[in-house]
Design an enzyme around this catalytic site. Structure first.
Site, short mmCIF file in Angstrom:
data_model
loop_
_atom_site.label_atom_id
_atom_site.label_comp_id
_atom_site.label_asym_id
_atom_site.label_seq_id
_atom_site.Cartn_x
_atom_site.Cartn_y
_atom_site.Cartn_z
N GLN A 1 0.78 -1.49 0.20
CA GLN A 1 -0.25 0.37 -0.33
C GLN A 1 1.13 1.36 0.19
O GLN A 1 2.05 1.27 1.20
CB GLN A 1 -1.59 0.01 1.29
CG GLN A 1 -2.05 1.16 1.03
CD GLN A 1 -3.07 1.37 2.76
OE1 GLN A 1 -2.28 1.71 3.19
NE2 GLN A 1 -4.17 1.14 2.34
N ARG B 1 -8.79 -4.28 12.28
CA ARG B 1 -8.23 -4.40 13.86
C ARG B 1 -8.60 -6.21 14.28
O ARG B 1 -7.57 -6.53 14.87
CB ARG B 1 -8.99 -3.63 15.18
CG ARG B 1 -8.94 -1.87 14.39
CD ARG B 1 -9.94 -1.13 14.98
NE ARG B 1 -11.47 -1.40 14.35
CZ ARG B 1 -12.29 -0.87 14.24
NH1 ARG B 1 -11.69 0.69 15.63
NH2 ARG B 1 -13.50 -0.57 13.65
N LYS C 1 -8.12 2.43 -1.60
CA LYS C 1 -9.14 2.09 -0.01
C LYS C 1 -9.00 3.44 0.29
O LYS C 1 -8.52 4.46 0.48
CB LYS C 1 -8.06 1.26 0.94
CG LYS C 1 -8.56 1.21 2.09
CD LYS C 1 -7.45 0.10 2.95
CE LYS C 1 -8.51 -0.38 4.32
NZ LYS C 1 -8.22 0.97 5.04
N CYS D 1 -7.32 6.88 5.51
CA CYS D 1 -6.13 7.60 6.65
C CYS D 1 -6.10 9.00 6.56
O CYS D 1 -6.28 10.12 6.29
CB CYS D 1 -5.06 7.71 5.99
SG CYS D 1 -3.57 8.27 7.66
N ASN E 1 -15.48 -2.74 4.83
CA ASN E 1 -14.22 -3.03 5.50
C ASN E 1 -14.96 -2.34 6.82
O ASN E 1 -15.94 -1.06 6.19
CB ASN E 1 -12.91 -2.41 5.10
CG ASN E 1 -12.03 -2.01 6.02
OD1 ASN E 1 -11.58 -1.01 6.40
ND2 ASN E 1 -11.92 -3.01 6.95
N GLY E 2 -14.55 -2.69 7.75
CA GLY E 2 -15.88 -1.59 8.95
C GLY E 2 -16.17 -3.29 9.93
O GLY E 2 -16.97 -3.16 9.12
N ASP E 3 -15.47 -3.10 11.21
CA ASP E 3 -16.49 -3.95 12.20
C ASP E 3 -16.47 -5.28 11.47
O ASP E 3 -17.61 -6.17 12.93
CB ASP E 3 -17.40 -2.76 12.48
CG ASP E 3 -17.44 -1.30 12.98
OD1 ASP E 3 -15.43 -1.21 13.09
OD2 ASP E 3 -18.63 -0.58 13.08
#
Ligand SMILES: Cc1cc2nc3c(=O)[nH]c(=O)nc-3n(C[C@H](O)[C@H](O)[C@H](O)COP(=O)(O)O)c2cc1C
Length: 323
Positions: free
Chosen positions: A76, A232, A146, A106, A207-209
């Protein structure tokens, strides 16, 4: 919903739909080898500054280290100047990477102040130039991007930005369903990811959670996305990719820590590897009874032997839990 199917990203066919995205400070070569072993189909390096690479900044070499066990080498890059992106993509250190991902998500103030990362979600003209520069320099390797849902809750422009990204020649887009001003708080919005999916014909990675099989399946179903990226929840738990597929391997975290450390030690000086491993051990200790003590021991480590002793202590906890 079609769990587990492969995704075609340009000339690369993934063997499944689980991705580990870039995670600064964490998605090192050890994390990626383990993520691939446990079922990720694509795993990225952390974000690398295009300018830093071109100017030869010190720490990029370790960040770009790879291992033959990685199924696909994906890097990336971030930057807002098309000429630096072009030079970075053509840089000899990037030649080994089969896929180039661009960071437009970001949220870090220093990055955003430079007009990089999620700042580009507010500048579609520049963003398109950056993607075009990467695609033109990539020598047919797929370029992906992204993004976030938008910059603020009033500027949720991910579907339009994704269309710009596609028109610039990118081969896939990953969408984190939070806006920049949310950083990592609140909930990732699956609805906006669904809108992105409806606005482009390249593959969309949601993406996410995603933290377990249920949230993985729900994300696929509610967004219609082609794949799911897990950040994460994969830190300290690279085996989550097996769990998302419905397999629950028996894991000795101590053995995993020792292996992770051995992989990064092969490419980093001892001190750097020890410091890097401290963050990972904190993540490996998460939720483990007795984990807090092990985390403190890791933070006090000053050499490889100290880290290996902490790994052994994890293994002892594991053996005790088996009797
Ligand atoms: C510590 C940390 C570092 C991150 N570094 C990057 C990065 O280098 N590049 C990137 O595109 N996203 C980065 N992210 C964002 C993640 O890839 C991901 O989009 C975000 O955490 C949401 O996914 P999750 O809920 O699965 O964690 C980072 C996130 C965290 C928490």
């Amino acid at each position: 919903m079609s769990e587990g199917r492969g995704i075609k990203i340009g000339n690369i066919i993934l063997d499944g739909d689980l991705v580990m995205p870039a995670v600064a400070g964490y998605s090192d070569v050890g994390q990626r080898v383990l993520a691939y072993r446990y079922g990720a189909s694509l795993a990225h390096t952390e974000m690398i500054s295009a300018k830093g690479l071109v100017y030869g900044s010190d720490n990029t070499e370790a960040l770009l280290a790879t291992d033959p066990r990685e199924k696909i080498l994906a890097v990336q890059l971030f930057g807002s100047e098309p000429e630096f992106i072009a030079k970075a993509v053509k840089h000899p250190a990037i030649a080994k990477f089969a896929l180039i991902d661009l960071n437009f998500g970001c949220p870090v103030p220093k990055i955003v102040r430079n007009g990089e990362g999620s700042a580009l979600m507010r500048d579609p003209v520049r963003l398109k130039e950056v993607v075009c520069a990467a695609v033109e320099s990539a020598d047919k390797r797929p370029v992906t991007a992204k993004i976030r849902a938008g910059f603020t809750s009033c500027e949720r422009n991910a579907p339009e930005i994704a269309a710009v990204i596609e028109s610039a020649g990118a081969s896939a887009v990953t969408v984190h369903g939070r806006t920049r001003d949310m950083f990592y708080s609140g909930k990732s919005d699956r609805e906006i990811i669904k809108k992105v999916k409806e606005s482009v014909s390249i593959p969309v990675i949601a993406n996410g959670d995603v933290t377990d099989r249920d949230s993985y399946l729900r994300t696929l179903e509610e967004t219609g996305a082609d794949g799911v990226a897990v950040a994460r929840a994969a830190m300290g738990r690279p085996y989550i990719f097996s769990e998302l597929r419905g397999e629950y391997p028996d894991i000795d975290r101590g053995a995993l820590i020792a292996e992770h450390f051995s992989i990064i030690s092969a490419v980093m000086p001892e001190k750097v590897a020890v410091n890097c491993m401290k963050k990972h051990i904190a993540a490996y200790a998460y939720g483990l009874r007795g984990g807090k003590d092990l985390k403190l021991r890791a933070f006090a480590a000053s050499c490889a032997d100290d880290i290996l002793k902490v790994a052994e202590a994890f293994s002892r906890l594991y053996s005790e839990s088996m009797v």
